[in-house]
Motif scaffolding. Structure first.
Motif, PDB file in Angstrom:
ATOM      1  N   ILE A 129      -2.986   2.941  -0.480  1.00 59.96           N
ATOM      2  CA  ILE A 129      -2.521   3.146  -1.740  1.00 59.96           C
ATOM      3  C   ILE A 129      -3.412   4.853  -1.944  1.00 59.96           C
ATOM      4  O   ILE A 129      -2.512   5.838  -2.337  1.00 59.96           O
ATOM      5  N   ARG A 130      -4.443   4.827  -1.947  1.00 63.42           N
ATOM      6  CA  ARG A 130      -5.111   6.139  -2.198  1.00 63.42           C
ATOM      7  C   ARG A 130      -4.881   7.215  -1.299  1.00 63.42           C
ATOM      8  O   ARG A 130      -4.673   8.230  -1.430  1.00 63.42           O
ATOM      9  N   LEU A 131      -5.015   6.696  -0.092  1.00 59.80           N
ATOM     10  CA  LEU A 131      -4.644   7.441   1.197  1.00 59.80           C
ATOM     11  C   LEU A 131      -3.177   8.212   0.967  1.00 59.80           C
ATOM     12  O   LEU A 131      -2.993   9.347   0.937  1.00 59.80           O
ATOM     13  N   ALA A 132      -2.190   7.212   0.863  1.00 61.39           N
ATOM     14  CA  ALA A 132      -0.854   7.617   0.618  1.00 61.39           C
ATOM     15  C   ALA A 132      -0.705   8.480  -0.596  1.00 61.39           C
ATOM     16  O   ALA A 132       0.105   9.560  -0.549  1.00 61.39           O
ATOM     17  N   ARG A 133      -1.254   8.307  -1.515  1.00 63.18           N
ATOM     18  CA  ARG A 133      -0.991   9.074  -2.847  1.00 63.18           C
ATOM     19  C   ARG A 133      -1.551  10.653  -2.805  1.00 63.18           C
ATOM     20  O   ARG A 133      -1.044  11.267  -2.958  1.00 63.18           O
ATOM     21  N   SER A 134      -2.887  10.673  -1.976  1.00 62.67           N
ATOM     22  CA  SER A 134      -3.211  12.015  -1.918  1.00 62.67           C
ATOM     23  C   SER A 134      -2.350  12.810  -0.882  1.00 62.67           C
ATOM     24  O   SER A 134      -2.019  13.857  -0.822  1.00 62.67           O
ATOM     25  N   GLU A 135      -1.995  12.039   0.174  1.00 68.18           N
ATOM     26  CA  GLU A 135      -1.162  12.891   1.233  1.00 68.18           C
ATOM     27  C   GLU A 135       0.132  13.252   0.405  1.00 68.18           C
ATOM     28  O   GLU A 135       0.367  14.583   0.626  1.00 68.18           O
ATOM     29  N   LEU A 178       4.178  10.526  -5.936  1.00 64.36           N
ATOM     30  CA  LEU A 178       5.405  11.121  -6.480  1.00 64.36           C
ATOM     31  C   LEU A 178       5.237  11.479  -8.138  1.00 64.36           C
ATOM     32  O   LEU A 178       5.461  12.567  -8.346  1.00 64.36           O
ATOM     33  N   LYS A 179       4.658  10.654  -8.572  1.00 60.88           N
ATOM     34  CA  LYS A 179       4.711  10.674 -10.232  1.00 60.88           C
ATOM     35  C   LYS A 179       3.355  10.615 -10.473  1.00 60.88           C
ATOM     36  O   LYS A 179       2.786  10.167 -11.303  1.00 60.88           O
ATOM     37  N   LYS A 180       2.505  11.554 -10.090  1.00 58.72           N
ATOM     38  CA  LYS A 180       1.205  11.824 -10.547  1.00 58.72           C
ATOM     39  C   LYS A 180       1.127  11.956 -11.977  1.00 58.72           C
ATOM     40  O   LYS A 180       2.001  12.938 -12.607  1.00 58.72           O
ATOM     41  N   GLY A 181       0.137  11.329 -12.652  1.00 63.25           N
ATOM     42  CA  GLY A 181      -0.165  11.604 -14.137  1.00 63.25           C
ATOM     43  C   GLY A 181       0.526  10.662 -14.722  1.00 63.25           C
ATOM     44  O   GLY A 181       0.262  10.588 -16.052  1.00 63.25           O
ATOM     45  N   LYS A 182       1.681  10.180 -14.373  1.00 63.96           N
ATOM     46  CA  LYS A 182       2.328   9.166 -15.205  1.00 63.96           C
ATOM     47  C   LYS A 182       1.449   7.739 -15.334  1.00 63.96           C
ATOM     48  O   LYS A 182       0.639   7.481 -14.743  1.00 63.96           O
ATOM     49  N   TRP A 183       1.922   7.136 -16.576  1.00 62.19           N
ATOM     50  CA  TRP A 183       0.915   5.992 -16.897  1.00 62.19           C
ATOM     51  C   TRP A 183       0.753   4.755 -15.722  1.00 62.19           C
ATOM     52  O   TRP A 183      -0.068   4.239 -15.537  1.00 62.19           O
ATOM     53  N   TYR A 184       2.035   4.593 -15.236  1.00 62.44           N
ATOM     54  CA  TYR A 184       1.933   3.906 -13.789  1.00 62.44           C
ATOM     55  C   TYR A 184       1.101   4.027 -12.808  1.00 62.44           C
ATOM     56  O   TYR A 184       0.270   3.539 -11.856  1.00 62.44           O
ATOM     57  N   ASP A 185       0.906   5.705 -12.596  1.00 63.53           N
ATOM     58  CA  ASP A 185       0.196   6.105 -11.720  1.00 63.53           C
ATOM     59  C   ASP A 185      -1.341   5.826 -11.944  1.00 63.53           C
ATOM     60  O   ASP A 185      -2.271   5.522 -11.243  1.00 63.53           O
ATOM     61  N   SER A 186      -1.772   5.739 -13.377  1.00 61.11           N
ATOM     62  CA  SER A 186      -3.021   5.656 -13.839  1.00 61.11           C
ATOM     63  C   SER A 186      -3.306   4.029 -13.490  1.00 61.11           C
ATOM     64  O   SER A 186      -4.646   3.673 -12.959  1.00 61.11           O
ATOM     65  N   VAL A 187      -2.356   3.233 -13.810  1.00 57.61           N
ATOM     66  CA  VAL A 187      -2.686   1.655 -13.527  1.00 57.61           C
ATOM     67  C   VAL A 187      -2.972   1.549 -12.191  1.00 57.61           C
ATOM     68  O   VAL A 187      -3.789   0.884 -11.854  1.00 57.61           O
ATOM     69  N   GLY A 231       0.634  -1.064  -0.030  1.00 61.06           N
ATOM     70  CA  GLY A 231      -0.040  -0.074   0.029  1.00 61.06           C
ATOM     71  C   GLY A 231       0.807   1.353  -0.045  1.00 61.06           C
ATOM     72  O   GLY A 231       0.467   2.138  -0.700  1.00 61.06           O
ATOM     73  N   CYS A 232       1.833   1.293   0.795  1.00 66.83           N
ATOM     74  CA  CYS A 232       2.636   2.439   1.083  1.00 66.83           C
ATOM     75  C   CYS A 232       3.540   2.520  -0.269  1.00 66.83           C
ATOM     76  O   CYS A 232       3.533   3.842  -0.795  1.00 66.83           O
ATOM     77  N   VAL A 233       4.181   1.495  -0.681  1.00 58.46           N
ATOM     78  CA  VAL A 233       4.913   1.736  -1.926  1.00 58.46           C
ATOM     79  C   VAL A 233       4.214   2.023  -3.048  1.00 58.46           C
ATOM     80  O   VAL A 233       4.754   3.168  -3.718  1.00 58.46           O
ATOM     81  N   PHE A 234       3.287   1.410  -3.356  1.00 56.35           N
ATOM     82  CA  PHE A 234       2.525   1.794  -4.672  1.00 56.35           C
ATOM     83  C   PHE A 234       1.931   3.434  -4.307  1.00 56.35           C
ATOM     84  O   PHE A 234       1.906   4.146  -5.475  1.00 56.35           O
ATOM     85  N   GLY A 235       1.248   3.712  -3.041  1.00 52.45           N
ATOM     86  CA  GLY A 235       0.634   4.973  -3.116  1.00 52.45           C
ATOM     87  C   GLY A 235       1.807   5.803  -3.277  1.00 52.45           C
ATOM     88  O   GLY A 235       1.422   7.109  -3.757  1.00 52.45           O
ATOM     89  N   VAL A 236       2.826   5.710  -2.551  1.00 49.46           N
ATOM     90  CA  VAL A 236       4.152   6.962  -2.534  1.00 49.46           C
ATOM     91  C   VAL A 236       4.417   6.898  -4.059  1.00 49.46           C
ATOM     92  O   VAL A 236       4.526   8.146  -4.575  1.00 49.46           O
ATOM     93  N   ILE A 237       4.827   5.719  -4.681  1.00 54.33           N
ATOM     94  CA  ILE A 237       5.086   5.883  -6.241  1.00 54.33           C
ATOM     95  C   ILE A 237       4.145   6.800  -6.929  1.00 54.33           C
ATOM     96  O   ILE A 237       4.583   7.834  -7.779  1.00 54.33           O
ATOM     97  N   SER A 238       2.700   6.324  -6.814  1.00 50.06           N
ATOM     98  CA  SER A 238       1.612   7.113  -7.397  1.00 50.06           C
ATOM     99  C   SER A 238       1.588   8.301  -7.054  1.00 50.06           C
ATOM    100  O   SER A 238       1.615   9.356  -8.018  1.00 50.06           O
TER     101      SER A 238
END
Lengths: 543, 308
Positions: free
Chosen positions: B191-197, B122-131, B113-120
């Motif tokens: 993932i969603r929580l970490a990403r938005s934070e 940090l790299k907002k808008g990239k293709w893997y963020d969307s995936v 959850g943390c790894v994917f959320g943080v990657i997502s």
């Protein structure tokens, strides 16, 4: 500094728990036993493994393999002598003389004697010992004396007399021609002397005289049985042991059978009833069994009385408004069989062609006609409710019945699901249900008597038995009495048919379908068949 | 700090007592008579039923039953089940299994959850963020039992990669699939929580200041952004550990895991108040301790939070 320390400690804790959590070794749980050991599905027994206290299938399946009774039932439900050499009735079937065979032993080495039976039966019958099967002994003389307050627990049934080591007599309170069949039920098993010293310890590790002996019982995990080399019965087990794996859910067990991790299970989950017979990864079994599903309308319900013309017409109309074939094929996906009588196909004496059997066949136009006749006698425009327990999967059946009744009779009908079996049975036994309610019967021994007496005799009404609709008919009682005193089996069966013909006309309960004996076995298991109790014949299976 | 801890621990006493009373009352109020239900469809022998009622104190009024239970519980005797098994032994068998399962699920959801959320984030808008976003949305919307059955059928029955069911005394591999199934929904939330934070913190002034001061990118990311983003995630995880232990019933059922969830369910059906109360009390303790740990972690993560 302090903060960091806390963070480190918290981290270390998590890591430690994680390591210990993940440290267990895999593989163990999926081992399917040795070469010729059958693994079988079971639920955790709900009582200690004492024959007289076992009244549900989780413990029953195990008990039947651990104990040998006076008689045993073969796969077709016919009764064969087992430990008994003979069970001879007197003229009117009120006294029996039981002679035992020589050489039978318990697995602790002690011999099986007449006393092994009489003491065991008295123990179970004695209310002080709180055994759940005690009422099975109510036909033996002296039973009522053992239901009083102030008992010590070791009082014996007056009707049991030991003649010598291998002989005893049984005096019954009233004629009972099916007594020699009844004694095959698990509660009538013999117990070794060691039982009475410590019943509690015995319940954890029972000592029997059956085909198998208990090796170990890991609660909520498995029950391991190995072949009993001293077993004296005629048909010996063909495998070396049976290991019951405890499952919490039938779907999980089914997946294990598909994957080959479990050899046999005695039920098919609802999710697989459509597919299991076509599934090439398993062996399927599906034949009409011994469990009958009915619904009961209280015999004294206004406008629905069993002893008035109006009530009988309404019951007949209702019954003919139900298309049983459609329920079986469409709702049950073929794992049931439309009912044609009040017993079941796996029971000796079952018949498809009883007089009045037409009332169990769908005939909407005739149903409507009968209903209008009843309306002509007296008007009724209430709503017929169908109550059932919602935790047993009965909802689709009752939804379908309500629809059929509404469409075919044009009356108001509704379902009344109750959340749990416990709550439902409580309402039934307190006679709080107004309208039809689900009833069913799983026999204890293969005889029509077990269905008809327990469910429709007036002596089983008013809470004294399972006659939950309080149906009372002197003619039925009289015929059942005659059957109980008839020592010839064809005469008995003839009398039972007469009882059923009355029941078919008055319909105290309305039979719907017989639950099929359905089960699956893993590919490669040989000799998979199910008996009259809807149970796999474990001892005949090999790998 | 010590005082604070002591106060928190003392607070547990009324919480636990209140829980036992409440749960005992709820089980008592369940409709139906547990002793009658033991006889199933068969006629009830009243003399036998009376014996059983006396044995389990079911013939006494509610408050007497409750105090008898409490009195015995103080001497660590939690009574027996209707099958004659000591409650404590049943819990002793079931709880370690649940702990294993919950911790594995916890690690799974926390790490991934943390790894994917943080990657997502940090790299907002990239293709893997969307995936990552689409997959997490999928996991949130599909109920656990669907993920469970699908996983069981394909990974277990069809392809035989992982064990189909766990059974008793399960090991790491037996619990791998159940843990992933159990943790999947929470993982998606994390993932969603970490990403938005992370993505909101990244745009804040203190990050800009840190960068302006010439701090390296790694340093900014780990020491400032991540640390500040973790507070809500830790709160969620702390609550979730308790929920994982108590709420794993569906997963336990699908994979035949003999844990606490199933034990509780069975006991409620049977009306075994002793068992239900003991298990729920234990879970209450787990929740309270988890909350305490979370509060402690706050202090470690955020210097502004102090306990005195």
């Amino acid at each position: 500094m302090k903060k960091k320390a806390i963070a480190v400690v918290a981290g270390a804790c998590t890591l430690g728990m994680l390591l210990s959590g993940c440290g267990g070794s895999g593989g163990d749980s999926n081992a399917s036993g040795g070469a010729n050991v059958i693994t079988a599905f079971n639920s955790e027994p709900q009582n200690a493994l004492i024959p007289g206290d076992t009244n549900e299938t989780g413990g029953g399946k195990v008990g039947q393999l651990l104990f040998a009774n006076l008689v045993r039932y073969d796969s077709k439900g016919d009764t064969k002598m087992e430990v008994a050499d003979s069970i001879e009735p007197n003229k009117d079937a009120t006294q029996y003389t039981v002679k035992l065979k020589d050489g039978w032993k318990f697995t602790d080495g002690t011999p099986v004697t007449a006393e092994s039976f009489t003491k065991s039966w008295s123990y179970t019958a004695n209310a002080k010992n709180a055994q759940k099967c005690s009422s099975f002994f109510s036909m033996i003389k002296g039973y009522d004396d053992l239901q009083k307050d102030g008992l010590k627990g070791d009082e014996q049934l007056e009707g049991l007399k030991v003649v010598d080591d291998k002989t005893f007599t049984v005096d019954l309170a009233q004629p009972d021609s099916v007594f020699p069949i009844k004694v095959g039920y698990l509660a009538f098993a013999p117990l070794p002397e060691s039982f009475y010293k410590d019943p509690k310890a015995f319940g954890e590790k029972p000592v029997g005289n059956g085909m198998y002996k208990l090796d170990k019982w890991d609660h909520n995990s498995q029950i391991v049985l190995t072949k009993n080399a001293d077993y004296k019965g005629e048909e010996k087990p063909k495998n070396d042991g049976v290991t019951f794996k405890i499952y919490t859910d039938v779907d999980a067990a089914y997946a294990d059978v598909q994957a080959g991790n479990l050899d046999v299970m005695d039920t098919v989950p609802a999710s697989a009833t459509k597919t299991f017979e076509k599934d090439s990864s398993i062996e399927a079994y599906n034949k009409a069994g011994s469990v009958i599903q009915t619904f009961t309308i209280p015999a004294n319900m206004k406008h629905w009385e069993t002893n008035t013309e109006e009530g009988q017409l309404r019951r007949q109309a209702l019954s003919m408004a139900i298309d049983r074939e459609q329920l079986v094929t469409k709702v049950l996906n073929g794992v049931g069989t439309a009912a044609t009588d009040f017993t079941a196909p796996a029971i000796p004496g079952y018949s498809k062609d009883l007089k009045n059997g037409k009332y169990l066949k769908a005939n909407p136009s005739e149903a409507k006609k009968l209903w209008d006749q009843a309306e002509a006698i007296s008007k009724w425009d209430g709503t017929l409710t169908f109550s059932f327990n919602a935790d047993g999967g009965a909802k689709p059946i009752y939804d379908a019945i309500v629809n059929q009744v509404k469409n075919n009779l044009g009356i108001k009908a509704a379902t009344n699901p109750m959340p749990t079996f416990q709550e439902f049975r409580n309402a039934v036994s307190e006679r709080k249900i107004d309208g039809a309610f689900r009833t069913g019967w799983q026999p204890d021994y293969p005889s029509a008597e077990n269905y008809l007496y327990q469910l429709y005799d007036s002596r089983a009404a008013d809470g004294n038995g399972s006659n939950d609709g309080d149906y009372k008919n002197a003619e039925v009682d009289e015929l059942l009495n005659k059957a109980a005193a008839a020592t010839k089996s064809d005469k008995q069966i003839d009398l039972y048919h007469q009882v059923e013909e009355i029941l078919l006309e008055q319909l105290p309960a309305i039979p719907i379908y017989y639950t099929n004996a359905d089960g699956v076995a893993a590919k490669g298991v040989k000799g998979f068949e199910m008996d009259w109790q809807n149970q796999p014949i474990y001892e005949n299976m090999t790998k | 700090m010590g005082k604070y801890l002591l106060r928190r621990i003392l607070q547990m006493i009324p919480v636990v007592l209140g829980t036992t009373l409440l749960v005992y009352a709820l089980v008592f109020a369940l409709p139906g008579d547990p002793v009658k239900a033991m006889f199933g469809d068969k006629p009830v022998n009243e003399a036998v039923a009376a014996q059983i009622r006396a044995e389990y104190n079911l013939d006494k009024p509610f408050i007497v039953q409750y105090f008898l239970f409490l009195k015995n519980a103080l001497t660590l005797n939690f009574g027996e089940t209707f099958a004659g098994q000591p409650v404590i032994a049943e819990i002793g068998r079931a709880f370690p299994v649940t702990i294993k399962l919950a911790l594995m699920a916890f690690c799974f959801e926390a790490i991934f959850g943390c790894v994917f959320g943080v990657i997502s984030g940090l790299k907002k808008g990239k293709w893997y963020d969307s995936v990552i976003l689409i997959v997490s949305l999928l996991l949130i919307s599909v109920p656990t039992f669907v993920t469970g059955f699908v996983g069981q059928y394909f990974l277990g029955v069809k392809w035989r990669i992982l064990p189909v069911t766990a059974g008793a005394n399960p090991g790491f591999f037996d619990l791998l699939m159940p843990a992933m199934v159990l943790g999947s929904v929470s993982m998606a939330y994390i993932i969603r929580l970490a990403r938005s934070e992370v993505s909101s913190n990244i745009a804040l002034d203190y990050v800009r200041t840190a960068r302006a001061k010439g701090m390296s990118n790694t340093s900014v990311t780990f020491r400032h952004i991540l640390r500040n983003s973790m507070i809500p995630v830790v709160t969620y995880l702390g609550q979730d550990l308790g929920a994982l232990m108590g709420g794993a019933m569906i997963t336990e059922q699908i994979f035949n895991i003999h844990g606490i969830g199933f034990l509780t369910y069975q006991s409620i059906l049977k009306g075994e108040a002793n068992m239900v109360v003991s298990v729920v009390t234990l879970l209450t303790l787990v929740f309270v301790v988890c909350n305490l740990l979370v509060d402690m972690l706050y202090a470690a993560l955020d210097p502004r939070i102090r306990y005195a």
